[in-house]
Design an enzyme around this catalytic site. Sequence first.
Site, PDB file in Angstrom:
ATOM      1  N   CYS A 245       0.861  -1.189   0.000  1.00 30.31           N
ATOM      2  CA  CYS A 245       0.000   0.000   0.000  1.00 30.31           C
ATOM      3  C   CYS A 245       0.897   1.238   0.000  1.00 30.31           C
ATOM      4  CB  CYS A 245      -0.952   0.000   1.181  1.00 30.31           C
ATOM      5  SG  CYS A 245      -1.905  -1.530   1.360  1.00 30.31           S
ATOM      6  N   ALA A 246       1.832   1.279  -0.938  1.00 36.07           N
ATOM      7  CA  ALA A 246       2.987   2.166  -0.868  1.00 36.07           C
ATOM      8  C   ALA A 246       2.723   3.595  -1.315  1.00 36.07           C
ATOM      9  CB  ALA A 246       4.132   1.586  -1.712  1.00 36.07           C
ATOM     10  N   ALA A 247       1.873   3.790  -2.308  1.00 38.56           N
ATOM     11  CA  ALA A 247       1.692   5.132  -2.865  1.00 38.56           C
ATOM     12  C   ALA A 247       1.043   6.059  -1.836  1.00 38.56           C
ATOM     13  CB  ALA A 247       0.828   5.053  -4.126  1.00 38.56           C
ATOM     14  N   PRO A 248       1.362   7.371  -1.885  1.00 38.84           N
ATOM     15  CA  PRO A 248       2.156   8.082  -2.900  1.00 38.84           C
ATOM     16  C   PRO A 248       3.661   8.010  -2.741  1.00 38.84           C
ATOM     17  CG  PRO A 248       1.334   9.660  -1.314  1.00 38.84           C
ATOM     18  CD  PRO A 248       0.761   8.323  -0.911  1.00 38.84           C
ATOM     19  N   GLY A 250       6.017   8.273   0.269  1.00 37.56           N
ATOM     20  CA  GLY A 250       6.904   8.862   1.266  1.00 37.56           C
ATOM     21  C   GLY A 250       7.766   7.812   1.953  1.00 37.56           C
ATOM     22  N   LYS A 251       7.123   6.733   2.411  1.00 34.58           N
ATOM     23  CA  LYS A 251       7.864   5.666   3.084  1.00 34.58           C
ATOM     24  C   LYS A 251       8.745   4.913   2.087  1.00 34.58           C
ATOM     25  CE  LYS A 251       4.118   5.227   6.432  1.00 34.58           C
ATOM     26  NZ  LYS A 251       3.313   6.313   5.801  1.00 34.58           N
ATOM     27  N   ASP A 266       1.037  -1.254  -4.826  1.00 35.64           N
ATOM     28  CA  ASP A 266      -0.164  -0.474  -4.553  1.00 35.64           C
ATOM     29  C   ASP A 266      -1.231  -0.862  -5.566  1.00 35.64           C
ATOM     30  OD1 ASP A 266      -0.775   2.173  -2.733  1.00 35.64           O
ATOM     31  OD2 ASP A 266      -2.001   2.124  -4.543  1.00 35.64           O
ATOM     32  N   ASP A 308       1.562  -0.391   5.454  1.00 38.73           N
ATOM     33  CA  ASP A 308       0.873   0.845   5.851  1.00 38.73           C
ATOM     34  C   ASP A 308      -0.563   0.687   5.370  1.00 38.73           C
ATOM     35  OD1 ASP A 308       0.175   3.362   6.616  1.00 38.73           O
ATOM     36  OD2 ASP A 308       1.342   4.414   5.113  1.00 38.73           O
ATOM     37  N   CYS A 361      -2.645   5.379   9.855  1.00 37.50           N
ATOM     38  CA  CYS A 361      -2.793   6.782  10.276  1.00 37.50           C
ATOM     39  C   CYS A 361      -4.208   6.973  10.818  1.00 37.50           C
ATOM     40  CB  CYS A 361      -2.488   7.738   9.123  1.00 37.50           C
ATOM     41  SG  CYS A 361      -3.487   7.489   7.642  1.00 37.50           S
TER      42      CYS A 361
END
Length: 428
Positions: A245-248, A250-251, A266, A308, A361
């Site tokens: 679930c990488a996008a956009p 930052g990590k 993603d 994430d 988050c």
Amino acid sequence: MTSLSPRPDDVPGLPARRSALRLLDAVLRRGEPLELALHGATQGLPDRADRALVHMIAAETLRHLPDLDALIDGATAKPLPDDAKARMVLRIALVQTLVLGTPAHAAIATALPLVDGGPRKLVHGVFGTVTRGGAVLPVPPTLPAGVAERWGDQWGEAMPDQAATAFAVRPPVDVSLCDAGQTAHWAQALGGESLYSGHVRLPDHGAVTELPGFVEGEWWVQDLAASLPARLLGAGNDRSVLDLCAAPGGKTMQLAAAGWAVTAVDQSAKRLTRMKQNLERTGLSVATVAADLRQWTPDQPADAVLLDAPCTATGIYRRHPDVLHRIGPRQINELAELQAQLLARAADWVKPGGTLLYATCSLEQAEGEDQVRQFMSARNDFRLSPPSPDELPQGISPTAEGWVRTLPDTLADKGGVDGFFIARFVRA
């Protein structure tokens, strides 16, 4: 006899207010995220400043919605239905006058045409009663009753007040650095303050893209709390990591900059395109995969997996006030089920001795603490790996249970951070 009143189409600024009305309808009636609904609501507005105004009107209306409604209800003999167009138009007109500083005559001039064929006299009368009475909105804003009750039940009766106080303050802009060794340099160059190695909190600048180092890819915007999950995986030393679930991204960029061999997955091809643009700017190399994690499986296990997980995003309510009105128990339960599925799958992709990092988050325990307890009861091949004090910024500590939880009062004296939950596991 010719009317001296302008035709609705002649009223300056009216198209932007129509767009704001469409945007709020998309959020409050259809449950669409504010940022996603913005493009459709502003079709036909070529001016970037007008689109920014639409976003500001809608966001500030959502931030102050309970208090705006209290003013409206106090000026009507009979409460308007929650979904009445007249109520929505009054919210838009009042937020412009009471928050954005628009003169009352200008705000009502662009409001009345929005109810053509409807209760114009009612809207005009209520607006006049409120504004002539010298009304002001309370500081801090009032949280929606359901949200305050839910958070109070989970975190204690003081938490909703802390959340409201944080809601009243413009959230800071943080950046993560490509090279943590240059922290002092970029803190000085950007005129900001570093709260941890590789981080700078910016002063109240204008356009971020015009600041030194942006075009060169030396840093990217990322809240300090959002940077913690990747930090807790440490240096990569060319080891493999799955960023799920990488996008956009930052990590993803953090991991690549720390020396990991990253495969970023993603479901959204559109969001991956945005991530690739960020990677090009920073010069970082990452393998990307567009796939649904419920169907996709990697070719081989990885040294580390960072999940994430998709969540309600209630932890970023300061930046996205729409979540307070779109998210309720049903959405929380649905996403918690998805998180449990994804966490169970991601765990199987970790090598023995490898690390699993779970993060959301969210300020909902169902998406954080409860997920970890459920996972650990089902998987005895994983153990929690609590962070050490030097792995976290000063003022953020692991809980007694061994995970990391940031709340609205975390680093409040520094401007606060987003609400996050992070748990690190090691596979036996």
